[in-house]
Design a protein around this motif. Sequence first.
Motif, PDB file in Angstrom:
ATOM      1  N   THR A   9      75.391  13.699  56.725  1.00  0.00           N
ATOM      2  CA  THR A   9      76.850  13.474  57.039  1.00  0.00           C
ATOM      3  C   THR A   9      77.800  13.378  55.527  1.00  0.00           C
ATOM      4  O   THR A   9      77.111  13.220  54.697  1.00  0.00           O
ATOM      5  CB  THR A   9      76.957  12.220  57.929  1.00  0.00           C
ATOM      6  OG1 THR A   9      76.820  11.211  57.157  1.00  0.00           O
ATOM      7  CG2 THR A   9      76.510  12.501  59.134  1.00  0.00           C
ATOM      8  N   SER A  55      79.261  10.285  60.756  1.00  0.00           N
ATOM      9  CA  SER A  55      78.496   9.517  61.814  1.00  0.00           C
ATOM     10  C   SER A  55      79.190   8.098  61.916  1.00  0.00           C
ATOM     11  O   SER A  55      80.087   7.535  61.418  1.00  0.00           O
ATOM     12  CB  SER A  55      77.478   8.935  60.877  1.00  0.00           C
ATOM     13  OG  SER A  55      77.261   8.494  59.756  1.00  0.00           O
ATOM     14  N   GLU A  60      74.942   7.817  65.250  1.00  0.00           N
ATOM     15  CA  GLU A  60      75.170   8.991  65.928  1.00  0.00           C
ATOM     16  C   GLU A  60      76.175  10.034  64.828  1.00  0.00           C
ATOM     17  O   GLU A  60      77.059   9.471  64.382  1.00  0.00           O
ATOM     18  CB  GLU A  60      75.875   8.600  67.029  1.00  0.00           C
ATOM     19  CG  GLU A  60      74.992   7.688  68.159  1.00  0.00           C
ATOM     20  CD  GLU A  60      75.830   7.120  69.153  1.00  0.00           C
ATOM     21  OE1 GLU A  60      77.214   6.934  68.860  1.00  0.00           O
ATOM     22  OE2 GLU A  60      75.320   6.423  70.248  1.00  0.00           O
ATOM     23  N   THR A  61      75.718  11.239  65.004  1.00  0.00           N
ATOM     24  CA  THR A  61      76.551  12.126  64.302  1.00  0.00           C
ATOM     25  C   THR A  61      77.429  13.034  65.154  1.00  0.00           C
ATOM     26  O   THR A  61      77.034  13.151  66.327  1.00  0.00           O
ATOM     27  CB  THR A  61      75.820  13.173  63.172  1.00  0.00           C
ATOM     28  OG1 THR A  61      74.663  13.785  64.152  1.00  0.00           O
ATOM     29  CG2 THR A  61      74.909  12.419  62.151  1.00  0.00           C
ATOM     30  N   TYR A  62      78.352  13.413  64.613  1.00  0.00           N
ATOM     31  CA  TYR A  62      79.448  14.185  65.170  1.00  0.00           C
ATOM     32  C   TYR A  62      80.169  14.907  64.383  1.00  0.00           C
ATOM     33  O   TYR A  62      80.318  14.882  63.327  1.00  0.00           O
ATOM     34  CB  TYR A  62      80.334  13.328  66.309  1.00  0.00           C
ATOM     35  CG  TYR A  62      81.302  12.437  65.243  1.00  0.00           C
ATOM     36  CD1 TYR A  62      82.575  13.060  64.929  1.00  0.00           C
ATOM     37  CD2 TYR A  62      80.937  11.167  64.856  1.00  0.00           C
ATOM     38  CE1 TYR A  62      83.322  12.136  64.188  1.00  0.00           C
ATOM     39  CE2 TYR A  62      81.345  10.508  64.308  1.00  0.00           C
ATOM     40  CZ  TYR A  62      82.931  10.861  63.921  1.00  0.00           C
ATOM     41  OH  TYR A  62      83.765  10.100  62.999  1.00  0.00           O
ATOM     42  N   THR A  63      80.876  16.176  64.998  1.00  0.00           N
ATOM     43  CA  THR A  63      81.403  17.192  63.869  1.00  0.00           C
ATOM     44  C   THR A  63      83.060  16.685  64.512  1.00  0.00           C
ATOM     45  O   THR A  63      83.546  16.737  65.480  1.00  0.00           O
ATOM     46  CB  THR A  63      81.147  18.560  64.349  1.00  0.00           C
ATOM     47  OG1 THR A  63      79.808  18.692  64.059  1.00  0.00           O
ATOM     48  CG2 THR A  63      82.188  19.570  63.512  1.00  0.00           C
ATOM     49  N   LYS A  65      86.924  17.060  65.073  1.00  0.00           N
ATOM     50  CA  LYS A  65      87.834  17.996  65.755  1.00  0.00           C
ATOM     51  C   LYS A  65      88.646  19.004  64.780  1.00  0.00           C
ATOM     52  O   LYS A  65      88.851  20.037  65.040  1.00  0.00           O
ATOM     53  CB  LYS A  65      88.594  17.399  66.974  1.00  0.00           C
ATOM     54  CG  LYS A  65      87.613  16.777  68.026  1.00  0.00           C
ATOM     55  CD  LYS A  65      88.534  16.058  68.725  1.00  0.00           C
ATOM     56  CE  LYS A  65      87.810  15.086  69.967  1.00  0.00           C
ATOM     57  NZ  LYS A  65      88.317  14.344  70.755  1.00  0.00           N
TER      58      LYS A  65
END
Length: 167
Positions: A9, A55, A60-63, A65
């Motif tokens: 990340t 993260s 938890e990882t996320y992209t 918006k």
Amino acid sequence: MKYFKNCRTAEELKKEYRKFAMKLHPDIVGGDGEEFKAMQAEFEKLWGRLKNVHSNAQGETYTAKQETAETPQEFIHIINVLIALAGVEVEICGKWIWVSGDTKPHRETLKQLNFKWAHKKQAWYYHAEPYRKKSHVDFTLEEIRDMFGSQRYDQKQKEEKKLKAVV
């Protein structure tokens, strides 16, 4: 990848950059200019790939918006300036950089780097994009650390490294 092997990340990449900058910066005893430049080049290359992957404190990882406008050069410049400041503690929490400790002598420098003073937290903060608060809740720095994770660095590490080099 020689330096940033397990970064998934943008936050992990920034934390690792700060760690390597403290170790390799030419202004710090034992730092190697060529190795420092190689590490910066690797950071810039990875930044293009990871700049929108984040993260939370739970890992938890996320992209994101919205794509970030932050450039690797901005972050590199800020960290390189912060390394030289005596008596401060630098903390990376998510996308934010927090500076605390003896910041009064460095007030003007922090302002020039676009840091803002958080009176309730008694610390300076930097966020690349314009930040808009979405609620009326004021989080403590400890709550922010719990939400986004945190990595702290202080100048004691730099001073200890200088002492070891002298001995």
